[in-house]
Design a protein around this motif. Structure first.
Motif, PDB file in Angstrom:
ATOM      1  N   UNK A 281      -8.055   3.366  -3.927  1.00  0.00           N
ATOM      2  CA  UNK A 281      -7.191   4.546  -3.832  1.00  0.00           C
ATOM      3  C   UNK A 281      -6.653   4.723  -2.413  1.00  0.00           C
ATOM      4  N   UNK A 282      -7.505   4.442  -1.405  1.00  0.00           N
ATOM      5  CA  UNK A 282      -7.060   4.559  -0.013  1.00  0.00           C
ATOM      6  C   UNK A 282      -6.084   3.438   0.326  1.00  0.00           C
ATOM      7  N   UNK A 283      -6.390   2.229  -0.105  1.00  0.00           N
ATOM      8  CA  UNK A 283      -5.534   1.084   0.208  1.00  0.00           C
ATOM      9  C   UNK A 283      -4.129   1.285  -0.347  1.00  0.00           C
ATOM     10  N   UNK A 284      -4.018   1.720  -1.615  1.00  0.00           N
ATOM     11  CA  UNK A 284      -2.681   1.858  -2.202  1.00  0.00           C
ATOM     12  C   UNK A 284      -1.924   3.015  -1.563  1.00  0.00           C
ATOM     13  N   UNK A 285      -2.637   4.058  -1.110  1.00  0.00           N
ATOM     14  CA  UNK A 285      -1.956   5.168  -0.455  1.00  0.00           C
ATOM     15  C   UNK A 285      -1.419   4.745   0.913  1.00  0.00           C
ATOM     16  N   UNK A 286      -2.223   3.971   1.642  1.00  0.00           N
ATOM     17  CA  UNK A 286      -1.751   3.447   2.925  1.00  0.00           C
ATOM     18  C   UNK A 286      -0.522   2.569   2.715  1.00  0.00           C
ATOM     19  N   UNK A 287      -0.602   1.640   1.770  1.00  0.00           N
ATOM     20  CA  UNK A 287       0.527   0.748   1.500  1.00  0.00           C
ATOM     21  C   UNK A 287       1.766   1.539   1.097  1.00  0.00           C
ATOM     22  N   UNK A 288       1.581   2.577   0.300  1.00  0.00           N
ATOM     23  CA  UNK A 288       2.711   3.394  -0.161  1.00  0.00           C
ATOM     24  C   UNK A 288       3.382   4.109   1.011  1.00  0.00           C
ATOM     25  N   UNK A 289       2.589   4.711   1.906  1.00  0.00           N
ATOM     26  CA  UNK A 289       3.165   5.431   3.037  1.00  0.00           C
ATOM     27  C   UNK A 289       3.904   4.493   3.977  1.00  0.00           C
ATOM     28  N   UNK A 290       3.354   3.299   4.172  1.00  0.00           N
ATOM     29  CA  UNK A 290       4.054   2.322   5.018  1.00  0.00           C
ATOM     30  C   UNK A 290       5.358   1.892   4.365  1.00  0.00           C
ATOM     31  N   UNK A 291       5.332   1.707   3.057  1.00  0.00           N
ATOM     32  CA  UNK A 291       6.553   1.330   2.322  1.00  0.00           C
ATOM     33  C   UNK A 291       7.625   2.400   2.439  1.00  0.00           C
ATOM     34  N   UNK A 292       7.248   3.664   2.293  1.00  0.00           N
ATOM     35  CA  UNK A 292       8.226   4.738   2.228  1.00  0.00           C
ATOM     36  C   UNK A 292       8.618   5.291   3.596  1.00  0.00           C
ATOM     37  N   UNK A 293       7.714   5.219   4.578  1.00  0.00           N
ATOM     38  CA  UNK A 293       7.953   5.896   5.852  1.00  0.00           C
ATOM     39  C   UNK A 293       8.091   4.925   7.022  1.00  0.00           C
ATOM     40  N   UNK A 294       7.294   3.852   7.038  1.00  0.00           N
ATOM     41  CA  UNK A 294       7.304   2.940   8.167  1.00  0.00           C
ATOM     42  C   UNK A 294       8.028   1.635   7.875  1.00  0.00           C
ATOM     43  N   UNK A 295       8.067   0.766   8.888  1.00  0.00           N
ATOM     44  CA  UNK A 295       8.541  -0.632   8.751  1.00  0.00           C
ATOM     45  C   UNK A 295       9.941  -0.807   8.178  1.00  0.00           C
ATOM     46  N   UNK A 296      11.022  -0.446   8.856  1.00  0.00           N
ATOM     47  CA  UNK A 296      11.070   0.415  10.046  1.00  0.00           C
ATOM     48  C   UNK A 296      10.911   1.877   9.642  1.00  0.00           C
ATOM     49  N   UNK A 297      10.619   2.750  10.604  1.00  0.00           N
ATOM     50  CA  UNK A 297      10.432   4.174  10.261  1.00  0.00           C
ATOM     51  C   UNK A 297      11.692   4.762   9.643  1.00  0.00           C
ATOM     52  N   UNK A 298      11.494   5.680   8.717  1.00  0.00           N
ATOM     53  CA  UNK A 298      12.602   6.241   7.960  1.00  0.00           C
ATOM     54  C   UNK A 298      13.610   6.952   8.840  1.00  0.00           C
ATOM     55  N   UNK A 299      13.157   7.504   9.994  1.00  0.00           N
ATOM     56  CA  UNK A 299      14.085   8.231  10.873  1.00  0.00           C
ATOM     57  C   UNK A 299      14.961   7.267  11.690  1.00  0.00           C
ATOM     58  N   UNK A 300      14.717   5.945  11.567  1.00  0.00           N
ATOM     59  CA  UNK A 300      15.581   4.962  12.235  1.00  0.00           C
ATOM     60  C   UNK A 300      16.427   4.174  11.240  1.00  0.00           C
TER      61      UNK A 300
END
Length: 301
Positions: A281-300
């Motif tokens: 549950x923690x792993x998929x939540x981390x992966x999801x947040x990186x997908x949606x918010x990071x790499x690159x960050x959504x504000x860029x």
């Protein structure tokens, strides 16, 4: 120790209802009460206060709860390693994050996460006041600073570039500081209990913000309120680009001392205690947040 009783205790602590927790586990109220009583006898303490109207955690129960969660996480991970148990991410995930960041970036994507993982429930704590992960029994937290706590493991979500900013109206009234020394004469918006940060620029000497000895015009513990105060022309603030990128684009905030940036190695991290097993549950939540918010960050983007 009976891990089924531990699971019942954790669910009862989350729901503050023993009967409801028992129903989710297929137990009658009488059996649920007996199992919890036996667990309390084993640990030698009353974990829950019971009355005719409500259930609440005792002091001992609050101290025992994070350890109970960890035992269950270890068991689930061990079974998963052997190919046993439910391989789908499931359970309640306790997550803490800055309220300012969460309102802007996390809350909008949560419906998609819950739809993608229907067996995961979220227990969220959004506050700009930092919480203790271990004492609070959290599975994961978002932190925006340089990780110094050796008891934590982190996965980087994005860089955290910080700058000085102010409203055009403030600078029109009070003048634009051209050097760090001129900050001493300006009104400052500061985050409560924040350590002074070093700002550096190429070919220019470093400075410290907030400036030493300056009488802060406004001190608060909420990043969104600091942003609004800066927009209202109260003073100069230090803010993360993720927090003010829209205001910089629409001109309601402008950079102050644009050659200077905070130089403290801070980044936005997803952290969890080293003692915790990285459950599905923690792993998929981390992966999801990186997908949606990071790499690159959504504000860029």
């Amino acid at each position: 120790m009976d891990t089924d009783a531990l699971r019942l205790f954790v669910m009862a602590a989350d729901l503050l209802n023993i009967s409801a927790a028992g129903r989710q586990l297929g137990l009658s109220p009488a059996v649920s009460g007996a199992r919890l009583a036996k667990l309390e006898q084993q640990v030698g303490a009353d974990l829950l206060h019971r009355s005719t109207r409500k259930v609440s955690l005792s002091l001992e129960g609050e101290e025992f709860l994070p350890f109970a969660r960890e035992i269950l996480a270890q068991q689930d991970a061990a079974f998963a390693a052997l190919g046993r148990g439910n391989t789908d991410p499931t359970g309640t995930l306790r997550f803490a994050a800055s309220s300012t960041f969460a309102q802007l970036y996390i809350a909008p994507v949560l419906p998609e996460f819950l739809q993608r993982y229907p067996k995961i429930n979220l227990d969220l704590r959004f506050s700009d006041t930092q919480t203790n992960l271990i004492a609070g029994g959290y599975d994961l937290a978002l932190r925006n600073f340089a990780i110094e706590d050796s008891t934590m493991i982190g996965r980087k979500l994005s860089d955290d570039k910080r700058i000085l900013c102010a409203a055009p109206s403030y600078l029109k009234r009070n003048g634009v500081p051209r050097t760090p020394d001129e900050l001493d004469a300006h009104q400052i918006i500061a985050f409560v209990n924040a350590n002074p940060r070093t700002l550096k620029a190429d070919q220019k000497r470093a400075c410290v913000f907030p400036p030493a000895g300056n009488q802060h015009r406004l001190v608060c513990d909420d990043g969104a309120s600091m942003r609004l105060a800066a927009q209202a022309g109260i003073g100069i603030a230090m803010s993360s680009i993720w927090s003010i990128h829209q205001e910089l684009q629409n001109g309601s905030l402008v950079r102050v001392l644009p050659d200077y940036e905070v130089d403290d190695g801070s980044a936005i991290w997803l952290v969890y205690p080293k003692s915790n097993v990285l459950t599905a549950k923690v792993r998929v939540f981390i992966d999801f947040l990186i997908e949606k918010i990071g790499s690159p960050p959504v504000w860029e983007r």
